[in-house]
Design a protein around this motif. Sequence first.
Motif, PDB file in Angstrom:
ATOM      1  N   GLN A 291      35.407  56.866  40.994  1.00 17.93           N
ATOM      2  CA  GLN A 291      36.815  56.497  40.900  1.00 17.93           C
ATOM      3  C   GLN A 291      37.126  55.306  41.799  1.00 17.93           C
ATOM      4  N   GLN A 292      36.555  55.275  42.994  1.00 17.90           N
ATOM      5  CA  GLN A 292      36.741  54.119  43.874  1.00 17.90           C
ATOM      6  C   GLN A 292      36.152  52.861  43.239  1.00 17.90           C
ATOM      7  N   ALA A 293      34.931  52.998  42.726  1.00 21.62           N
ATOM      8  CA  ALA A 293      34.262  51.846  42.123  1.00 21.62           C
ATOM      9  C   ALA A 293      35.064  51.272  40.968  1.00 21.62           C
ATOM     10  N   MET A 294      35.570  52.157  40.095  1.00 19.01           N
ATOM     11  CA  MET A 294      36.277  51.670  38.912  1.00 19.01           C
ATOM     12  C   MET A 294      37.677  51.177  39.257  1.00 19.01           C
ATOM     13  N   ALA A 295      38.294  51.728  40.310  1.00 15.84           N
ATOM     14  CA  ALA A 295      39.610  51.226  40.733  1.00 15.84           C
ATOM     15  C   ALA A 295      39.500  49.766  41.172  1.00 15.84           C
ATOM     16  N   ILE A 296      38.439  49.449  41.908  1.00 15.69           N
ATOM     17  CA  ILE A 296      38.256  48.074  42.381  1.00 15.69           C
ATOM     18  C   ILE A 296      37.839  47.157  41.238  1.00 15.69           C
ATOM     19  N   ILE A 297      36.911  47.603  40.405  1.00 10.50           N
ATOM     20  CA  ILE A 297      36.504  46.801  39.250  1.00 10.50           C
ATOM     21  C   ILE A 297      37.700  46.534  38.341  1.00 10.50           C
ATOM     22  N   GLN A 298      38.548  47.563  38.143  1.00 11.59           N
ATOM     23  CA  GLN A 298      39.750  47.406  37.319  1.00 11.59           C
ATOM     24  C   GLN A 298      40.660  46.328  37.891  1.00 11.59           C
ATOM     25  N   GLU A 299      40.911  46.370  39.198  1.00  8.65           N
ATOM     26  CA  GLU A 299      41.781  45.359  39.811  1.00  8.65           C
ATOM     27  C   GLU A 299      41.224  43.952  39.614  1.00  8.65           C
ATOM     28  N   LYS A 300      39.916  43.820  39.743  1.00  8.30           N
ATOM     29  CA  LYS A 300      39.298  42.503  39.569  1.00  8.30           C
ATOM     30  C   LYS A 300      39.424  42.027  38.116  1.00  8.30           C
ATOM     31  N   LEU A 301      39.097  42.903  37.182  1.00  8.77           N
ATOM     32  CA  LEU A 301      39.139  42.519  35.763  1.00  8.77           C
ATOM     33  C   LEU A 301      40.558  42.204  35.307  1.00  8.77           C
ATOM     34  N   GLU A 302      41.507  43.020  35.753  1.00  9.02           N
ATOM     35  CA  GLU A 302      42.897  42.769  35.363  1.00  9.02           C
ATOM     36  C   GLU A 302      43.403  41.479  35.972  1.00  9.02           C
ATOM     37  N   GLY A 303      42.953  41.167  37.185  1.00  6.79           N
ATOM     38  CA  GLY A 303      43.328  39.891  37.788  1.00  6.79           C
ATOM     39  C   GLY A 303      42.802  38.719  36.981  1.00  6.79           C
ATOM     40  N   GLN A 304      41.544  38.817  36.544  1.00  6.17           N
ATOM     41  CA  GLN A 304      40.967  37.764  35.705  1.00  6.17           C
ATOM     42  C   GLN A 304      41.765  37.588  34.409  1.00  6.17           C
ATOM     43  N   LEU A 305      42.137  38.707  33.821  1.00  6.48           N
ATOM     44  CA  LEU A 305      42.849  38.673  32.543  1.00  6.48           C
ATOM     45  C   LEU A 305      44.243  38.076  32.719  1.00  6.48           C
ATOM     46  N   ILE A 306      44.931  38.459  33.767  1.00  8.46           N
ATOM     47  CA  ILE A 306      46.277  37.934  34.021  1.00  8.46           C
ATOM     48  C   ILE A 306      46.230  36.425  34.214  1.00  8.46           C
ATOM     49  N   LYS A 307      45.213  35.945  34.902  1.00  4.90           N
ATOM     50  CA  LYS A 307      45.057  34.497  35.081  1.00  4.90           C
ATOM     51  C   LYS A 307      44.720  33.812  33.762  1.00  4.90           C
ATOM     52  N   ARG A 308      43.942  34.500  32.938  1.00  8.31           N
ATOM     53  CA  ARG A 308      43.536  33.932  31.648  1.00  8.31           C
ATOM     54  C   ARG A 308      44.695  33.874  30.663  1.00  8.31           C
ATOM     55  N   ARG A 309      45.667  34.769  30.839  1.00  9.82           N
ATOM     56  CA  ARG A 309      46.782  34.875  29.891  1.00  9.82           C
ATOM     57  C   ARG A 309      48.131  34.691  30.606  1.00  9.82           C
ATOM     58  N   PRO A 310      48.468  33.464  30.973  1.00  5.21           N
ATOM     59  CA  PRO A 310      49.773  33.240  31.625  1.00  5.21           C
ATOM     60  C   PRO A 310      50.946  33.648  30.745  1.00  5.21           C
ATOM     61  N   GLU A 311      50.737  33.675  29.411  1.00  2.00           N
ATOM     62  CA  GLU A 311      51.814  34.074  28.496  1.00  2.00           C
ATOM     63  C   GLU A 311      52.189  35.546  28.670  1.00  2.00           C
ATOM     64  N   PHE A 312      51.334  36.340  29.314  1.00  2.00           N
ATOM     65  CA  PHE A 312      51.668  37.736  29.579  1.00  2.00           C
ATOM     66  C   PHE A 312      52.675  37.889  30.721  1.00  2.00           C
ATOM     67  N   GLN A 313      52.882  36.831  31.460  1.00  2.00           N
ATOM     68  CA  GLN A 313      53.882  36.781  32.541  1.00  2.00           C
ATOM     69  C   GLN A 313      53.722  37.949  33.527  1.00  2.00           C
ATOM     70  N   MET A 314      52.505  38.064  34.064  1.00  2.00           N
ATOM     71  CA  MET A 314      52.207  39.164  34.973  1.00  2.00           C
ATOM     72  C   MET A 314      51.633  38.701  36.321  1.00  2.00           C
ATOM     73  N   PRO A 315      52.003  37.520  36.814  1.00  2.00           N
ATOM     74  CA  PRO A 315      51.439  37.084  38.109  1.00  2.00           C
ATOM     75  C   PRO A 315      51.809  38.006  39.261  1.00  2.00           C
ATOM     76  N   HIS A 316      52.924  38.744  39.129  1.00  2.00           N
ATOM     77  CA  HIS A 316      53.340  39.671  40.182  1.00  2.00           C
ATOM     78  C   HIS A 316      52.352  40.823  40.350  1.00  2.00           C
ATOM     79  N   ARG A 317      51.440  40.989  39.385  1.00  2.00           N
ATOM     80  CA  ARG A 317      50.438  42.042  39.501  1.00  2.00           C
ATOM     81  C   ARG A 317      49.117  41.525  40.072  1.00  2.00           C
ATOM     82  N   LEU A 318      49.083  40.257  40.481  1.00  2.00           N
ATOM     83  CA  LEU A 318      47.919  39.725  41.197  1.00  2.00           C
ATOM     84  C   LEU A 318      48.096  40.089  42.672  1.00  2.00           C
TER      85      LEU A 318
END
Length: 631
Positions: A291-318
């Motif tokens: 659970q710890q491993a996937m929580a951190i991997i999730q944060e990293k992957l979601e950060g990459q995705l948010i940066k890749r998709r500025p149209e999602f308007q989610m920079p506050h989740r970085l």
Amino acid sequence: MSNNQSNELIAEIINLEAILNLPKGTEHFISDLHGEFEAFNHILRNGSGSIRDKVYTLFSQELSAEQMDELCFLIYYPEEKMHVLKQQQLLSQHWWFQTIEHLLVIVRFSSSKYTRSKVRKALPKTYAYILEELIYQYDETTDKKAYYRQIIQKIIELDEAERFITDLAYLIQRFVIDHLHVIGDIYDRGPHPDKIMDSLIGYHSLDIQWGNHDIIWLGAVSGSKACLANVLRICSRYGNLDLLEEAYGIDLDHLKNFSRKTYQENMHFIPKKNPYRTLSITEITDAMKIQQAMAIIQEKLEGQLIKRRPEFQMPHRLLLDKINNNQLVIGDQPYNLINTCFQTIDWSDPYQLTDDEAFVLTDLMQQFQHSQKLNQHMAFLIEKGSLYLSYNHNLLIHGCIPLNEDGSFQSVDFNGKKYAGKNLLDFFEANIKQAFAKPWQTEDFSTDIVWYLWCGESSSLFGKKAMKTFERYFIQESETHVEEKNAYYELRNSSDVCQHILKAFALNEIDAHIINGHTPVKLLKGESPIKADGKMIVIDGGFSRAYQKVTGIGGYTLLYNSFGMQLAAHKPFSDKETAIKKNDDIISTRQIVDRQVKRLKVKDTTIGASLINDTRTLKQQLENNSHFFSN
């Protein structure tokens, strides 16, 4: 066109118009199952109390309450119940004969609203001819009474009674419910969504509206790494890693080895108690570290995705790049971080996966996309599923229609085009199907949209401003955990708002309803599942044991037959073995939602509308044929 063809047209027109005047079949609505197979399976088998109603209606003057309960459970669980009765040495010749007669009475009663053709198709092939005789030709006032009794007697003498009773029981289950609606969230939390999916694949008639927890499983198989991380994190959080290993054949060795060498025991990540079995010490420790491993991997992957998709308007989740000296500033308020497990984060590039993380993720993605059973289940979700359904004057949707505070549809811009209301949901659904069709594309727009549906502000499945997974894990102050809901969840109490939504989906009938899941109804706090003067019905009542302390019940279901709608509130289910031994049914409290002034017929339904169009086409063909011969 020949005279023979004309006669065939006439016969078909007569048949269709006769069908249109049959009573409407019973629809069964169920939602938010969350892997709770045993409770779901019982509700499915007893038709939310429909079978009990029929047994008590037919036999209350003939049988005792105990005998009727016994008959009910024989219908729900024929093989298991007869096994128990055998052990108790209660299966006499008289019992076999009387039980078959009782079951045949129920079969006749429950099949009476269907055409003979539809009934014939449902009959088990082994006994189709015999059953047709017993169902349609039966009349105790005629000289054939001895003939019918001889049929039953011969079934018993040939040691076919047990098999015959089993087939009759499942036939009753089939006839009591004509169509099943599953309004989302089959997956996560509970241990056996795979068994639920197997049951649904074998069900005679159903549709599914995807839930937010279903969508991350669809996303994982469709190539979304962020969805995959969420699935693994949630399975470890609820102690359900065996679902992946045993049901879907996912080898977690690489993930376990990585987690064991990288993470320590951290009690904040201890899995929640599994209600069906006790986890071993090793299983608890592995779940805690995974659970710890996937929580951190999730944060990293979601950060990459948010940066890749500025149209999602989610920079506050970085958030990872905002951490400084184990503090995170939210707004103007600094918060100290607790229970941290940040050892794989490179603070100069916090969203970058390590080589080990990337290897584990690639391994897991390949296994998810090559698991035969998992892909069978996801393909079925795509085949039978949708984000919403307009059916028999009702709008079925798991989550919400995103609204502004004034009740207007919330508009969102994707790739320079604005979407709102029905168009937004159609857009989302098209992208879900496109992503699933091309699982090798892992960072394309459609695949990223599937993740957006899990946690994006304008997602119809999420319906909140932000998902606070990070805050709940790492910040103690509870005010940071609050997830602000979309205005829909307050405005759905207004009949005017509900009418506005229904109109947008071309549902203008007076008796139209919105049927919702997703948010558990907090009955203990006085919340009602029936809202907006009956226009809105919320049927998430707590099938998941994780919610039952909040809801106070074991789930809601809805029945819609030719007489109207009834909402059933169920007590929590014990377990299958106890229920069968003690005839311990799920007691259901019924509440009338909508009582019809006149009995509904097939012609009043969605299927009826299609049959009416078919009839018009046939009549036009017949008229053209008549003109041909007259000329």
